[in-house]
Design an enzyme around this catalytic site. Structure first.
Site, mmCIF file in Angstrom:
data_model
loop_
_atom_site.group_PDB
_atom_site.id
_atom_site.type_symbol
_atom_site.label_atom_id
_atom_site.label_comp_id
_atom_site.label_asym_id
_atom_site.label_seq_id
_atom_site.Cartn_x
_atom_site.Cartn_y
_atom_site.Cartn_z
ATOM 1 C CE1 TYR A 21 32.272 64.357 -24.335
ATOM 2 C CE2 TYR A 21 34.760 63.453 -24.498
ATOM 3 C CZ TYR A 21 33.594 64.581 -24.790
ATOM 4 O OH TYR A 21 34.420 65.639 -25.169
ATOM 5 C CE LYS A 54 35.532 65.172 -21.477
ATOM 6 N NZ LYS A 54 35.900 66.235 -22.621
ATOM 7 C CD GLU A 64 34.682 75.152 -23.714
ATOM 8 O OE1 GLU A 64 35.361 74.738 -22.816
ATOM 9 O OE2 GLU A 64 33.572 74.708 -23.653
ATOM 10 C CG LEU A 122 34.263 70.602 -19.555
ATOM 11 C CD1 LEU A 122 33.158 69.763 -19.404
ATOM 12 C CD2 LEU A 122 35.360 69.512 -20.490
HETATM 13 N N1 PLP Z 1 36.750 72.237 -23.113
HETATM 14 C C1 PLP Z 1 36.150 71.334 -23.960
HETATM 15 C C2 PLP Z 1 34.881 71.899 -24.895
HETATM 16 C C3 PLP Z 1 36.597 70.152 -24.262
HETATM 17 O O1 PLP Z 1 35.972 69.195 -24.850
HETATM 18 C C4 PLP Z 1 37.836 69.850 -23.182
HETATM 19 C C5 PLP Z 1 38.362 68.330 -23.565
HETATM 20 O O2 PLP Z 1 38.144 67.727 -24.337
HETATM 21 C C6 PLP Z 1 38.331 70.823 -22.456
HETATM 22 C C7 PLP Z 1 37.767 71.810 -22.642
HETATM 23 C C8 PLP Z 1 39.687 70.438 -21.643
HETATM 24 O O3 PLP Z 1 39.343 69.656 -20.479
HETATM 25 P P1 PLP Z 1 40.120 68.678 -20.092
HETATM 26 O O4 PLP Z 1 41.194 69.340 -19.528
HETATM 27 O O5 PLP Z 1 39.325 68.053 -18.798
HETATM 28 O O6 PLP Z 1 40.647 67.623 -21.010
#
Ligand code: PLP
Length: 278
Positions: free
Chosen positions: A31, A145, A177, A201
């Site tokens: 997603y 993701k 994170e 991520l």
């Molecule tokens: N890490 C995780 C586990 C996430 O689910 C998300 C976003 O939902 C992020 C980091 C941040 O990613 P982004 O800046 O692309 O939204």
């Protein structure tokens, strides 16, 4: 309300998802969440590229061209007259009689996207929020993701129950994170975030922030940091598509520095607003 179902814009109530959709049964899919500011998709190419990368990592073939996908998403934002909000989109491995192994190769993915109004969280961004430390119990492919979010969900619920905005996950001493965000600290005027690997991520917001540092002479390094580094930091913030640059002013019982959003955090918030043209 209009949504996208397998590439077509249709009325939400007309959608039929099968009970044996592999997303429903296994969380077998990928997603993205894309921010919409003033009716425009922010960092759309980056999000769509990451979607294709996530899909590739779990061997889902997306039967659309990237450009085609983006155009339909932009059309959806227009027909739904979305100004400030998000697009949520997901692709599952499709529908097939339940078995763990992949379905036959001719089973098409099921693709859904919809829009939602969502304001910029101005008050929290101004005042800062609290974080909760929690052991990272997720699997070892957090770079994907994936729809499989049980670890993230359980963590986020713990945060909510503790009156915190977000968890800050760690594997042993090392901070990984948030449950839906990346984590940054500032020490001696240098911004630090964990280098990308299979354990986090690679956030699109994270990448925007790194670019802002490079463009504006803010000193920055990608380096693993520990729980102690976090608690003793001058500033802490998290980043995500929905939260942008969100100051963390307290972690568990420990107030970070003065308990107010820090100087570099503020600067990055400003630069970020300029970038999105708000
Ligand atoms: N890490 C995780 C586990 C996430 O689910 C998300 C976003 O939902 C992020 C980091 C941040 O990613 P982004 O800046 O692309 O939204």
């Amino acid at each position: 309300e209009n949504i996208i179902f397998n590439g077509e814009i249709i009325e939400r109530s007309k959608v039929n998802i099968d009970i044996e959709d592999r997303g429903y049964q296994f969380g077998d899919g990928v997603y993205e969440v894309i921010r919409v500011y003033n009716g425009k998709l922010f960092t759309k190419e980056e999000h769509i590229n990451r979607l294709y990368e996530s899909a590739e990592k779990i061997s889902i073939q997306i039967p659309y061209e990237k450009l085609e996908l983006i155009q339909t998403l932009e059309e959806l934002v227009q027909v739904n007259q979305l100004d400030t909000g998000i697009i949520y989109l997901q692709l599952t491995r499709g529908s097939f009689p339940r078995q763990h192994g992949f379905p036959k190769s001719d089973v098409p993915p099921v693709y859904v996207a919809y829009t939602r109004e969502m304001p910029i969280p101005k008050v929290s961004m101004d005042e800062g929020v609290k974080g909760l430390l929690i052991e990272d119990i997720r699997w070892l492919r957090c770079d994907i993701k994936s729809l499989n979010l049980l670890g993230n969900i359980l963590a986020k619920q713990k945060a909510a129950e503790s009156g915190c905005f977000e968890t800050i996950q760690h594997r042993g001493e090392e901070v990984t994170e948030g449950s839906s965000s990346n984590v940054f600290i500032v020490k001696d005027n240098c911004l630090i975030t964990r280098p990308v690997s299979n354990l986090i991520l690679n956030g699109i917001t994270r990448q925007v922030i790194i670019k802002l540092c490079q463009e504006n002479g803010i000193s920055f390094k990608e380096e693993i940091f520990t729980i102690d580094d976090l608690l003793e930091a001058d500033e802490v913030f998290i980043s995500s598509t929905t939260s942008e640059v969100m100051p963390i002013i307290q972690v568990n019982e420990k107030v970070i520095s003065t308990g107010k959003p820090g100087k570099i955090t503020r600067k990055l918030q400003q630069l970020f607003q300029q970038k999105i043209g708000m």
